[in-house]
Write an enzyme that holds these catalytic residues in place. Structure first.
Site, short mmCIF file in Angstrom:
data_model
loop_
_atom_site.label_atom_id
_atom_site.label_comp_id
_atom_site.label_asym_id
_atom_site.label_seq_id
_atom_site.Cartn_x
_atom_site.Cartn_y
_atom_site.Cartn_z
N SER A 140 -56.96 -5.50 11.24
CA SER A 140 -56.77 -4.26 10.47
C SER A 140 -55.87 -4.48 9.27
CB SER A 140 -56.22 -3.13 11.35
OG SER A 140 -54.81 -3.13 11.36
N TYR A 153 -46.65 -2.15 15.84
CA TYR A 153 -48.09 -2.40 15.71
C TYR A 153 -48.32 -3.46 14.63
CZ TYR A 153 -53.02 -1.50 14.60
OH TYR A 153 -54.36 -1.63 14.35
N LYS A 157 -50.10 -7.31 14.87
CA LYS A 157 -51.25 -7.67 14.05
C LYS A 157 -50.90 -8.76 13.03
CE LYS A 157 -54.33 -4.80 15.80
NZ LYS A 157 -55.63 -5.22 16.33
#
Length: 299
Positions: A140, A153, A157
């Site tokens: 993402s 988060y 990632k």
């Protein structure tokens, strides 16, 4: 699509959102064979029933190495090989860094980072034996650009981006391609069960993390992409001939955000280059030298 052109896919996190869209397209719009997974097989069995000769549903918990090993074995036993792995399963977390406790941080890392690593370490040996394969992982835009309110988060990632950049160099010579898929905002289940909110709320972060927290309760904006668009792109890259991109941004917002960050970094490198280059000079570092160089930059 013939047996010679059809490939074998394994997709994680197919019970909702993007994973559901991808599994549905595999079943209805391709001739590929695929193993689609959810925490419970019943969550994805209805998709497999669309094409039961080609699509198999099974349960998978990517944080459980035994479960991961079993799904790789299941895939190879069902179809004889593994051509494309799509690492889609993941969780979200909203909260300022200070607001999150150890358990909330561990949950995100265990799923997004360590769970994906479990999949990679289990799938690569099969692909290495075949001397072929393709790995597509959803990192993402959160894996390329950090934003207030989603720092943990982002951390999970960003770590995946480092892992996959290195992995691409390791397995590329063995016939295995790696692509990091970096979508912008798209309609997904993250605003439902996939996105967790920090239990602790600190008022000082109302203007940063608090704004992100409030946005989750709102509907997706009209500009948010449909998950079927993201799924179609992933399918097309998974089956393309030739070398796929290492990174693929999806959505105009993702492209704009990537360019903005790269341009910002380029400007900053140029601005501070004289200070940075001092570290390569011989001899003992002089504090006064650095002070002078910084003063020259800042005026």
């Amino acid at each position: 699509m013939t047996d010679q052109t059809a490939s074998v896919w394994l997709v994680t996190g197919c019970s909702s959102g993007l994973g559901l869209a991808l599994a549905t397209k595999l079943a209805r719009e391709t001739g590929h064979r695929a193993v689609i997974t959810g925490l419970k097989a019943a969550e994805v069995e209805h998709i497999a029933q669309v094409a039961p000769d080609r699509i198999k549903a099974t349960e998978l918990d990517i944080t459980d190495r035994n479960s991961v090993a079993a799904v790789i074995e299941f895939t190879v036993k069902a179809f004889g090989r593994l051509d494309v792995l799509v690492n889609n399963a993941g969780v979200g977390q909203i909260g300022a860094i200070e607001e999150l406790d150890d358990g909330e941080i561990a949950r995100v890392m265990n799923v997004n980072l360590f769970g994906t690593l479990n999949m990679l370490r289990a799938a690569v040996p099969q692909m290495r034996q075949q001397r072929s394969g393709r790995i597509l992982t959803l990192t993402s835009m959160g894996g390329f650009r950090g934003r207030p309110g989603v720092g943990i988060y982002n951390a999970s990632k960003f770590a995946l981006e480092g892992v996959h950049e290195a992995l691409a160099g390791e397995v590329g010579p063995l016939g295995i391609d790696v692509t990091m898929v970096e979508p912008g905002l798209f309609k997904s289940s993250f605003r439902g069960g996939g996105m967790h909110i920090a239990k602790t709320i600190i008022e000082d972060y109302a203007g940063t993390a608090g704004k992100v927290r409030a946005s989750v309760a709102e509907d997706y904006p009209a500009s948010a992409a449909d998950p079927t668009q993201i799924a179609a792109a992933i399918l097309a890259v998974g089956e393309m001939a030739g070398k796929p991109p290492l990174r693929l941004q999806l959505g105009t917002d993702a492209v704009a955000a990537t360019r903005e960050k790269l341009e910002s970094m380029t400007r900053e490198v140029a601005k501070w280059e004289a200070v940075a280059n001092l570290a390569s000079e011989g001899g003992e570092g002089s504090l006064d030298t650095y002070r002078s160089a910084i003063a020259a930059v800042t005026g």
